[in-house]
Design a protein around this motif. Structure first.
Motif, PDB file in Angstrom:
ATOM      1  N   TRP A 261      38.745  40.460  49.983  1.00  0.00           N
ATOM      2  CA  TRP A 261      37.863  40.773  48.777  1.00  0.00           C
ATOM      3  C   TRP A 261      36.789  39.800  48.687  1.00  0.00           C
ATOM      4  N   CYS A 363      45.343  41.993  52.361  1.00  0.00           N
ATOM      5  CA  CYS A 363      44.763  41.135  51.477  1.00  0.00           C
ATOM      6  C   CYS A 363      45.585  40.198  50.865  1.00  0.00           C
ATOM      7  N   CYS A 366      47.518  39.839  47.742  1.00  0.00           N
ATOM      8  CA  CYS A 366      47.240  41.065  47.126  1.00  0.00           C
ATOM      9  C   CYS A 366      47.451  41.163  45.715  1.00  0.00           C
ATOM     10  N   PRO A 367      46.477  41.324  45.091  1.00  0.00           N
ATOM     11  CA  PRO A 367      46.066  41.426  43.628  1.00  0.00           C
ATOM     12  C   PRO A 367      46.852  42.642  43.154  1.00  0.00           C
ATOM     13  N   ASP A 368      46.988  43.830  43.837  1.00  0.00           N
ATOM     14  CA  ASP A 368      47.295  44.965  43.542  1.00  0.00           C
ATOM     15  C   ASP A 368      48.822  45.390  43.976  1.00  0.00           C
ATOM     16  N   CYS A 380      48.936  49.641  47.996  1.00  0.00           N
ATOM     17  CA  CYS A 380      48.421  50.808  48.842  1.00  0.00           C
ATOM     18  C   CYS A 380      49.362  51.265  49.880  1.00  0.00           C
ATOM     19  N   GLU A 413      42.105  51.561  48.933  1.00  0.00           N
ATOM     20  CA  GLU A 413      42.669  51.049  47.654  1.00  0.00           C
ATOM     21  C   GLU A 413      42.602  52.088  46.704  1.00  0.00           C
TER      22      GLU A 413
END
Ligand code: SF4
Length: 420
Positions: A261, A363, A366-368, A380, A413
């Protein structure tokens, strides 16, 4: 030239992360070439969605809940879930292709407490009447939605797009359009396309059983192009818009060299761009938000910042030239002192890369992450859990030993995310 020492490492972690990734459906009204999700189960019931929202509140400490899918706007209870998130003191954001968005639904969502949208538009979508368009031509569609959200007011909108090797050179067209509409476009996100390649690789599940890679929507038989990386996206933006600079990053979960990111924010008015915020401003924004609001920050709720943004110039060497440019411009055109100043975030995301030993460089922090079966997992790769019970490993078919170069893999993403 990117150097991690000049960037702020975002302080996000598994349990203290500004983003909660809530998947409310796996049904979509469109097909995107790099989509990571397939239709297996349908809309989630509202009760389950509420439980997941409370799970995030307890385990994630989020500032916002990103309502994703599938296409969340086609879930019949979208308004109820937006209201439930807002009642629980988090900012609801909808990640959407916007095809089902109307001025009426927009009004209803705003009334329920919606904070904003991340709208995914790119040239590899099966969007009626827009197929075969370039990224530049799609700015007309982006403009349509930016105007619609601005007309309702009080919400922000970020546009994201997947970057394919063949569309890489079109990135400046999107940035140019975004900058020209900085008063209503609050951010841009570029996500580099990844796919798992079936003909060269073999996949195994967590128990060592071979699995059929082609069952995943993010796999292809062949892909002969070279995947685009985040530093390359950074460089093409920098080359075309010298006032742009990245300020913060998340690295890889395995490779110390990865920029998974890259977050930045440009400062400008409708007439001129002045520069970007730097790592110190990012640090103050994250630490300050955590100190006063108790959470880290992913989305700015107000992009109109005014000249107070320059207060950190003495400490922020990236911000200083922006301040000087603004001062010079105001001296030359005194009327510009009264022009509104905005920040517009630009985020670049490089999806996971498969390493020779079968692991994926994800990542870091991971923010997601989303909820699956009571666990937080990277959204993802959730379909690997849904189809094979856990993450799979993918190695080159012809080799028993590690290869020298990472083999291509991975996923796009999903719909969107942004920092700023
Ligand atoms: S979901 Fe995947 S691509 Fe998105 S931030 Fe997490 S690891 Fe990265």
């Amino acid at each position: 030239m990117l150097d991690k020492r000049n960037l702020y490492r975002l302080p996000w972690s598994m349990n203290d992360n500004p983003i909660a990734w809530l998947e409310v459906t796996d049904i979509c009204n469109m097909h995107c070439e790099g989509c990571y999700r397939q239709h297996l189960t349908g809309h989630k019931p509202l009760e389950q969605i509420k439980e997941e929202i409370l799970f995030f509140k307890k385990w994630r400490n989020p500032d916002n809940v990103s309502i994703a899918g599938g296409e969340p706007l086609i879930h019949p209870q979208i308004v109820d879930m937006v209201a439930f998130i807002a009642e629980n003191d988090m900012k609801p954001i909808i990640l959407t292709n916007a095809m089902a968005l109307t001025p009426e639904s927009l009004r209803e969502l705003k009334k329920a407490g919606l904070a904003g949208f991340t709208i995914h538009i790119d040239s590899r979508q099966s969007r009626p009447h827009w197929e075969g368009k370039t990224e530049g031509e799609l700015n007309e569609l982006r403009q349509h939605y930016a105007d619609m959200v601005a007309a309702e007011g009080g919400m922000y909108v970020i546009f994201n797009s997947t970057v394919y090797p063949s569309t890489f050179h079109e990135i400046p067209d999107v940035v140019r359009w975004g900058q020209a509409h900085i008063d209503r476009v609050h951010g841009l996100v570029f996500i580099t396309y990844r796919t798992a390649i079936g003909d060269a690789n073999v996949a195994h599940d967590y128990a060592g059983q071979e699995v059929d890679l082609s069952q995943l929507s993010y796999s292809r038989e062949r892909f002969d192009e070279k995947f685009v990386t985040s530093p390359e996206v950074y460089q093409i933006i920098k080359d075309n818009f010298p006032e742009y600079e990245a300020a913060a990053y998340l690295g890889g979960s395995i490779l110390h060299t990865s920029y998974k990111w890259l977050a930045g924010a440009v400062i400008g008015s409708k007439k001129k761009m002045y520069g970007s915020v730097g790592k110190k401003t990012m640090e103050v924004a994250q630490a300050g938000h955590h100190l006063f609001a108790g959470t880290y920050l992913a989305y700015l709720s107000c992009a109109k910042v005014g000249p107070k943004i320059f207060l950190l110039s003495p400490w922020d060497k990236t911000l200083r030239p922006a301040w000087r440019n603004w001062l010079k411009d105001v001296m030359r055109h005194p009327g510009r002192l009264f022009d509104s100043l905005y920040v517009q975030s630009i985020a670049i995301i490089q999806a996971p890369d498969l390493l020779p030993d079968g692991r994926a460089d994800m990542c870091d922090s991971c923010p997601d992450m989303t909820v699956y079966d009571g666990k937080l997992i990277n959204s993802c790769r959730m379909d690997e859990y849904r189809l094979f019970g856990g993450f799979i490993s993918v190695v080159e078919r012809s080799r028993g030993e590690p290869v020298e170069e990472p083999v291509s893999m991975s996923v796009e993403e999903p719909v969107a995310t942004s920092v700023g």
